[in-house]
Design an enzyme around this catalytic site. Sequence first.
Site, mmCIF file in Angstrom:
data_model
loop_
_atom_site.group_PDB
_atom_site.id
_atom_site.type_symbol
_atom_site.label_atom_id
_atom_site.label_comp_id
_atom_site.label_asym_id
_atom_site.label_seq_id
_atom_site.Cartn_x
_atom_site.Cartn_y
_atom_site.Cartn_z
ATOM 1 N N MET A 177 31.839 17.802 -33.729
ATOM 2 C CA MET A 177 32.279 17.331 -35.038
ATOM 3 C C MET A 177 33.407 16.353 -34.831
ATOM 4 O O MET A 177 34.575 16.702 -34.956
ATOM 5 C CB MET A 177 32.746 18.513 -35.895
ATOM 6 N N CYS A 178 33.079 15.152 -34.376
ATOM 7 C CA CYS A 178 34.047 14.091 -34.556
ATOM 8 C C CYS A 178 34.797 13.626 -33.317
ATOM 9 O O CYS A 178 34.830 14.284 -32.289
ATOM 10 C CB CYS A 178 35.052 14.438 -35.630
ATOM 11 N N THR A 179 35.432 12.492 -33.503
ATOM 12 C CA THR A 179 36.305 11.878 -32.518
ATOM 13 C C THR A 179 37.542 11.382 -33.235
ATOM 14 O O THR A 179 37.446 10.779 -34.305
ATOM 15 C CB THR A 179 35.613 10.689 -31.825
#
Length: 376
Positions: free
Chosen positions: A1-3
Amino acid sequence: MCTRVMWPDADGAVIVGRNMDFHMDLRTNLWKLPRGIERNDRVEGKLSWTAKYGSVVAGVFDILSADGVNEKGLAGHVLWLAESEYGTPDADRPQLAMSVWLQYYLDNFATVAEAADWTREHNPQVVPMADPTGGSHPALHLALDDAQGDSLIIEYIDGELNIHHSKDYLVMTNSPKYDEQLELVKKYADLGGDAPLPGTCDARDRFARALYYVKNVPQPDSQVQAIASMMSIIRNAAQPFRNPEPGKPDASQTLWQTVADLTNLRYVFESTTRPNIVWVDLPELDFSEGSGESRLNLIDQLEVEGGLSGNVTKKFTKHRKFHIVSIEQAKLLGQAVVKGKDLISKAKAKAAPATKELEDVQDLVMEKKAELIDAE
């Protein structure tokens, strides 16, 4: 879920960007939340506070804060970490429901140093919540950054609070836990080793690419160029539309990305499904106590043709409330969604049009959410 990526020296400004990766639409809107709002921990209400600072946040289903920045230039970003273990709930420690975790920091602190000091002193415990979408079991860590270029990563591993505080911590992705990630990245060229820069969607590879590019980005000539440069870095770490990997909701497509100028207080939002870019200039917003909560409707008003674009600071409209769900409310919402999904499955099994069933599910969830709000 994401950077999440921070650029602390963009010609005198601190720029931070993040991708939101998930397996389903999170119905994200932007919210202006003023000073003076009274909130509690959303567990048992033992910890309560009045918001000291106003903020702009990107919500998830309008029931929790996933990303945002406050009027002092403190920003926060919630990302997935499968290794998260928060420990057995301990009523003797300050507790924060996962839904209000980020908002607590945006409400109460102006700098990363303040947030780190409070966290070390009070040893708060995050209480995990049921997924209101009725699917995965959220496992999260939190990144904070500020206008001084400071960075804080907060994780819970084996039930213990882990704090990583340094201006050197420019990037955060997902697995593995942060100290292991810092070691793994050293094997790549220009980051400590000689291995070629990796190119997959794996969190370790995204970490390496983001860190490499933010360390090698040229100095900008303007704020527009600084924001564009950060956009290029987080797009390089974005994930394309694809079927999510089984059991890994974070191993999914990028839904949206944000870039914040923490020095000049501009917050930029770009959706990958409604790809107009919009931004908010926080100094032009009224965060005074009593000014009311306002929402920018990105779900219905971000279409490419004729939709919102550009500076939308004046486009927020008064709204009833940004209702951050409690632990119990998240459980009830999740149960309602599971029931709704069952209706859809039965409709498909009968080879009948699912339109009516879909409407029933949407009505069911919205009615349940309204009931929960009215009950408080």
